[in-house]
Design a protein around this motif. Structure first.
Motif, PDB file in Angstrom:
ATOM      1  N   VAL A 113       0.852  -1.063   0.031  1.00 49.90           N
ATOM      2  CA  VAL A 113      -0.071  -0.161  -0.053  1.00 49.90           C
ATOM      3  C   VAL A 113       0.896   1.337  -0.113  1.00 49.90           C
ATOM      4  N   GLY A 114       1.880   1.445   1.071  1.00 51.80           N
ATOM      5  CA  GLY A 114       2.875   2.461   0.880  1.00 51.80           C
ATOM      6  C   GLY A 114       2.697   3.080   2.099  1.00 51.80           C
ATOM      7  N   THR A 115       1.644   2.816   2.902  1.00 55.03           N
ATOM      8  CA  THR A 115       1.686   3.294   4.462  1.00 55.03           C
ATOM      9  C   THR A 115       1.242   2.131   5.469  1.00 55.03           C
ATOM     10  N   SER A 116       1.989   2.385   6.621  1.00 55.92           N
ATOM     11  CA  SER A 116       1.681   1.198   7.564  1.00 55.92           C
ATOM     12  C   SER A 116       0.246   1.090   7.996  1.00 55.92           C
ATOM     13  N   ALA A 117      -0.451   2.285   8.047  1.00 55.19           N
ATOM     14  CA  ALA A 117      -2.093   2.193   8.196  1.00 55.19           C
ATOM     15  C   ALA A 117      -2.875   1.423   7.232  1.00 55.19           C
ATOM     16  N   GLY A 118      -2.352   1.601   5.848  1.00 57.05           N
ATOM     17  CA  GLY A 118      -3.094   0.828   5.055  1.00 57.05           C
ATOM     18  C   GLY A 118      -2.525  -0.601   4.836  1.00 57.05           C
ATOM     19  N   GLN A 119      -1.326  -0.824   5.068  1.00 57.71           N
ATOM     20  CA  GLN A 119      -0.489  -2.325   4.712  1.00 57.71           C
ATOM     21  C   GLN A 119      -1.014  -3.323   5.739  1.00 57.71           C
ATOM     22  N   THR A 120      -0.964  -2.592   7.061  1.00 58.62           N
ATOM     23  CA  THR A 120      -1.325  -3.501   8.397  1.00 58.62           C
ATOM     24  C   THR A 120      -2.485  -4.204   8.328  1.00 58.62           C
ATOM     25  N   PRO A 121      -3.614  -3.599   8.254  1.00 58.23           N
ATOM     26  CA  PRO A 121      -4.808  -4.503   8.143  1.00 58.23           C
ATOM     27  C   PRO A 121      -4.740  -5.343   6.980  1.00 58.23           C
ATOM     28  N   ALA A 122      -4.238  -5.042   5.902  1.00 59.34           N
ATOM     29  CA  ALA A 122      -4.239  -5.940   4.849  1.00 59.34           C
ATOM     30  C   ALA A 122      -3.593  -7.279   4.954  1.00 59.34           C
ATOM     31  N   VAL A 123      -2.549  -7.065   5.622  1.00 58.25           N
ATOM     32  CA  VAL A 123      -1.446  -8.085   5.929  1.00 58.25           C
ATOM     33  C   VAL A 123      -2.099  -9.110   7.009  1.00 58.25           C
ATOM     34  N   LEU A 124      -2.779  -8.413   8.146  1.00 60.53           N
ATOM     35  CA  LEU A 124      -3.368  -9.040   9.309  1.00 60.53           C
ATOM     36  C   LEU A 124      -4.450  -9.921   8.699  1.00 60.53           C
ATOM     37  N   GLU A 125      -5.327  -9.239   7.825  1.00 55.17           N
ATOM     38  CA  GLU A 125      -6.411 -10.010   7.293  1.00 55.17           C
ATOM     39  C   GLU A 125      -5.859 -11.324   6.671  1.00 55.17           C
ATOM     40  N   TRP A 126      -4.843 -11.112   5.568  1.00 60.39           N
ATOM     41  CA  TRP A 126      -4.374 -12.081   4.691  1.00 60.39           C
ATOM     42  C   TRP A 126      -3.693 -13.338   5.566  1.00 60.39           C
ATOM     43  N   VAL A 127      -3.147 -12.862   6.551  1.00 61.83           N
ATOM     44  CA  VAL A 127      -2.606 -13.942   7.667  1.00 61.83           C
ATOM     45  C   VAL A 127      -3.448 -14.736   8.045  1.00 61.83           C
ATOM     46  N   GLN A 128      -4.564 -14.161   8.703  1.00 59.49           N
ATOM     47  CA  GLN A 128      -5.521 -14.476   9.521  1.00 59.49           C
ATOM     48  C   GLN A 128      -6.120 -15.741   8.502  1.00 59.49           C
ATOM     49  N   LYS A 129      -6.288 -15.681   7.188  1.00 70.08           N
ATOM     50  CA  LYS A 129      -7.272 -16.236   6.400  1.00 70.08           C
ATOM     51  C   LYS A 129      -6.215 -17.558   5.956  1.00 70.08           C
TER      52      LYS A 129
END
Length: 341
Positions: A113-129
């Motif tokens: 994404v380019g920002t931590s606030a954008g990338q962080t929830p994306a990564v957490l969602e992906w990891v959880q799945k």
């Protein structure tokens, strides 16, 4: 009178009990690869230690050992966790590449994404799945945020084309970033965070890929001169707890931990990480550093050049019996949802 005596006795028992808990708290050891001045310490772990102590009335204590104070190498952290030497570790996926090869999809260049606030929830969602049942088996995710944008910092010359990068020794945080540097013409080198400064100073490295926010805590602006603003990738920084250590806790103390973690908590930390980008760039400029960007045409060439690295990761996932292409596509969808362009 009897009732009053009972209440006094009950109160005394409660005070003694609380005092005993305060004197003998349950202690969880936290071992970290980074310094106590690093963003993940200042904005995450140190406040979390205070909050958990307060919420548990002193019954649960996190003992923090930054900069590998308990010994071993950064590559040993996950083994220390799994062996029960420590209860919690702070690390990055690339520090133990064979342990988290699938998570390193989130390091892949130009998928972020380019920002931590954008990338962080994306990564957490992906990891959880995709990863809780395999790479995170036996591990509880206490916290995960990504860095702000990681870029290329060099010592002697700016890198404005792939030809400029040819033959340069570049520090990378993990396997797939290293593969990308190779496809772009550079020579990737694995160097632990505390050793980067000296390697740059001595000329053993020509540059490094690392995020903006970590520059000033490690004074990297003193040993680098040219700083490419075109974002390359973002690293997850993980706070992981041994599941067995969590399972041993009383239910009320498990609740104290659970009430202080989660996607909302991690995204809040991510916003604080993003706030460090602008002052980091200012400190770099104040130290005499030159900031520049790739031309749009050159940036497009770099994106095309690293495409084989995506196929390499997908093949690695397939070898492990996972749907590599589906996982990769899902990562792109999630990062696009949170702002990737």
């Amino acid at each position: 009178m009897k009732a009053n005596k009972f209440l006094i006795a009950l109160a005394t028992t409660f005070v003694v009990s609380c005092g005993a808990h305060a004197q003998n708290p349950i202690i969880l050891k936290v071992h970290s690869f980074s310094s106590p001045q690093a963003p993940e310490a200042v904005h995450h772990m140190l406040p979390l230690i205070e909050k958990i102590a307060k919420d548990s009335n002193g019954r649960l204590k996190l003992e923090f050992y930054p900069s590998m104070q308990l010994g071993g190498k950064v590559t040993d952290l996950i083994q220390q966790l799994e062996d029960g030497v420590v209860d919690i570790v702070i690390t990055i996926p690339g520090a133990t590449p064979n342990r988290f090869p699938m998570l390193q999809a989130t390091d892949l260049p130009f998928t972020n994404v380019g920002t931590s606030a954008g990338q962080t929830p994306a990564v957490l969602e992906w990891v959880q799945k995709w990863l809780l049942g395999n790479e995170f088996k036996g591990i509880k995710i206490v916290h995960l945020h990504t860095t702000d944008a990681a870029v290329l910092h060099t010592t002697k010359k700016p890198v404005k084309t792939m030809a400029d990068l040819s033959g340069m020794k570049i520090r990378v945080p993990g396997r797939f970033v290293g593969e990308a540097v190779k496809t772009l013409g550079g020579t990737p080198v694995g160097v632990a965070l505390p050793e980067i400064y000296e390697n740059l100073q001595r000329g053993q490295l020509d540059g490094m890929t690392i995020n903006w926010a970590i520059m000033t805590p490690y004074k990297f602006q003193e040993v680098t001169k040219f700083h490419m603003e075109s974002p390359l990738y973002q690293n997850p920084i993980m706070t992981l707890m041994r599941q067995a250590s969590y399972d041993k806790l009383p239910n009320d103390l498990k609740k104290v931990i659970d009430d202080n973690i989660g996607v909302a908590y991690s995204t809040g930390i991510a916003r604080k990480i993003d706030e460090l980008t602008v002052p980091a760039k200012k400190a770099i400029r104040d130290a005499g550093g030159t900031l520049y960007s790739l031309s749009p045409e050159e940036f497009a060439k770099w994106r095309t050049a690293v495409a084989p690295v995506y196929k390499l990761w997908i093949a690695e996932a397939d070898k492990r019996g996972l749907p590599g292409q589906q996982m990769f596509d899902d990562l792109l969808e999630r990062t696009a949802k949170y702002g990737r362009k």
